[in-house]
Design an enzyme around this catalytic site. Sequence first.
Site, PDB file in Angstrom:
ATOM      1  CG  HIS A  10       0.145   2.231  -9.094  1.00  0.00           C
ATOM      2  ND1 HIS A  10      -0.116   1.824  -7.810  1.00  0.00           N
ATOM      3  CD2 HIS A  10      -0.903   3.021  -9.460  1.00  0.00           C
ATOM      4  CE1 HIS A  10      -1.289   2.340  -7.423  1.00  0.00           C
ATOM      5  NE2 HIS A  10      -1.772   3.072  -8.404  1.00  0.00           N
ATOM      6  CG  LEU A  54       9.335 -17.095  -3.948  1.00  0.00           C
ATOM      7  CD1 LEU A  54       9.390 -17.143  -2.428  1.00  0.00           C
ATOM      8  CD2 LEU A  54       9.636 -15.679  -4.456  1.00  0.00           C
ATOM      9  CG  ASP A  81      -2.068   0.953   1.108  1.00  0.00           C
ATOM     10  OD1 ASP A  81      -2.392   1.367  -0.019  1.00  0.00           O
ATOM     11  OD2 ASP A  81      -2.652   1.299   2.156  1.00  0.00           O
TER      12      ASP A  81
HETATM   13  C1  IPE Z   1      -5.362  -2.730  -0.477  1.00  0.00           C
HETATM   14  O1  IPE Z   1      -5.041  -1.392  -0.523  1.00  0.00           O
HETATM   15  C2  IPE Z   1      -5.292  -3.341  -1.848  1.00  0.00           C
HETATM   16  C3  IPE Z   1      -3.958  -3.521  -2.422  1.00  0.00           C
HETATM   17  C4  IPE Z   1      -2.834  -3.248  -1.824  1.00  0.00           C
HETATM   18  C5  IPE Z   1      -3.919  -4.072  -3.742  1.00  0.00           C
HETATM   19  P1  IPE Z   1      -6.161  -0.265  -0.701  1.00  0.00           P
HETATM   20  O2  IPE Z   1      -5.427   1.025  -0.823  1.00  0.00           O
HETATM   21  O3  IPE Z   1      -7.070  -0.607  -1.801  1.00  0.00           O
HETATM   22  O4  IPE Z   1      -6.961  -0.350   0.667  1.00  0.00           O
HETATM   23  P2  IPE Z   1      -7.856   0.737   1.420  1.00  0.00           P
HETATM   24  O5  IPE Z   1      -8.833   1.272   0.434  1.00  0.00           O
HETATM   25  O6  IPE Z   1      -6.936   1.787   1.923  1.00  0.00           O
HETATM   26  O7  IPE Z   1      -8.503  -0.009   2.547  1.00  0.00           O
HETATM   27  C1  IPE Z   2      -1.410   0.231  -3.385  1.00  0.00           C
HETATM   28  O1  IPE Z   2      -1.165   1.595  -3.357  1.00  0.00           O
HETATM   29  C2  IPE Z   2      -1.566  -0.321  -4.780  1.00  0.00           C
HETATM   30  C3  IPE Z   2      -2.934  -0.680  -5.149  1.00  0.00           C
HETATM   31  C4  IPE Z   2      -3.973  -0.645  -4.359  1.00  0.00           C
HETATM   32  C5  IPE Z   2      -3.146  -1.127  -6.511  1.00  0.00           C
HETATM   33  P1  IPE Z   2      -2.365   2.638  -3.389  1.00  0.00           P
HETATM   34  O2  IPE Z   2      -2.674   2.957  -4.808  1.00  0.00           O
HETATM   35  O3  IPE Z   2      -3.515   2.158  -2.586  1.00  0.00           O
HETATM   36  O4  IPE Z   2      -1.693   3.908  -2.712  1.00  0.00           O
HETATM   37  P2  IPE Z   2      -2.394   4.875  -1.667  1.00  0.00           P
HETATM   38  O5  IPE Z   2      -2.874   4.030  -0.531  1.00  0.00           O
HETATM   39  O6  IPE Z   2      -3.522   5.529  -2.392  1.00  0.00           O
HETATM   40  O7  IPE Z   2      -1.310   5.804  -1.280  1.00  0.00           O
HETATM   41 MG    MG Z   3      -4.040   2.391  -0.649  1.00  0.00          MG
END
Ligand code: IPE
Ligand code: IPE
Ligand code: MG
Length: 241
Positions: free
Chosen positions: A35, A129, A18
């Site tokens: 990303h 792995l 995240d």
């Molecule tokens: C969880 O992160 C999903 C992934 C890392 C793919 P999100 O950014 O979607 O989660 P919330 O919305 O903060 O709970």
């Molecule tokens: C996690 O990073 C990746 C995915 C959920 C695909 P985020 O895109 O959720 O990044 P934040 O949480 O908005 O910073």
């Molecule tokens: Mg996120």
Amino acid sequence: MQKTDPVTHADHVAVIMDGNGRWATARGLERLKGHVKGVDRVREVVRAAPDYGIGYLTVFAFSTENWKRSEREVTGLMNLFKRYIRGEAATLDEDNVRVRFIGDRRPLDRKLRSLMDELEKLTETNTGLKLTIALNYGGRDEITRAVGRIAKAAKMGMIDPAEVTEQMIGNFLDTSDLPDPDLIIRTSGECRTSNFLPWQSCYAEYVFTETAWPDFTVAELVKTLNQFRARDRRFGAAVAK
Ligand code: IPE
Ligand code: IPE
Ligand code: MG
């Protein structure tokens, strides 16, 4: 490090990657750049995992809830997944990594699905792995699909409802060939599971770190493994004297 001791050894590490969007925004970049940077970290962690005794690595790449994002971001992510698979397939295979995907593939576009199938096929006999990529994965969705299949099998007389066990349910999940995660890492400060592996994680150790995923280096991984080792896993038993 004892390889077989679940108390001290994280054999299965799962990661909620995240913070990519916030990482990019804080640098005046568009979210997609975060990303892209995140993919570099995936590459490094996959490479390093076996050196730290990790047998199974599961990464949360896209949740069933992530479709709520802008079309631009969703399309960008889908293209990034395609690029990752195309660019990484040969290296993953050379590194003896077995790759599998979990989640519902049906809503994904045909090209992505075929790349996923090809990567699974290419690496299926690899013995190193076990990398699992959760793509369009949601824990409730996974359980719902499993219950549907169990109900269907029961209706056809192949399952006796009186004989439903935890193990049987586990066998109907996308993760049927994986041990439960020992350690679940979530980067970027949020302390929630966001629908990641709810069934499988009931005895996992969680480490929540402030570091955003694009900054999660191998040194950060080592830090979380050390935190895991300091935990006292009891699985419901009494505290050892
Ligand atoms: C969880 O992160 C999903 C992934 C890392 C793919 P999100 O950014 O979607 O989660 P919330 O919305 O903060 O709970
Ligand atoms: C996690 O990073 C990746 C995915 C959920 C695909 P985020 O895109 O959720 O990044 P934040 O949480 O908005 O910073
Ligand atoms: Mg996120």
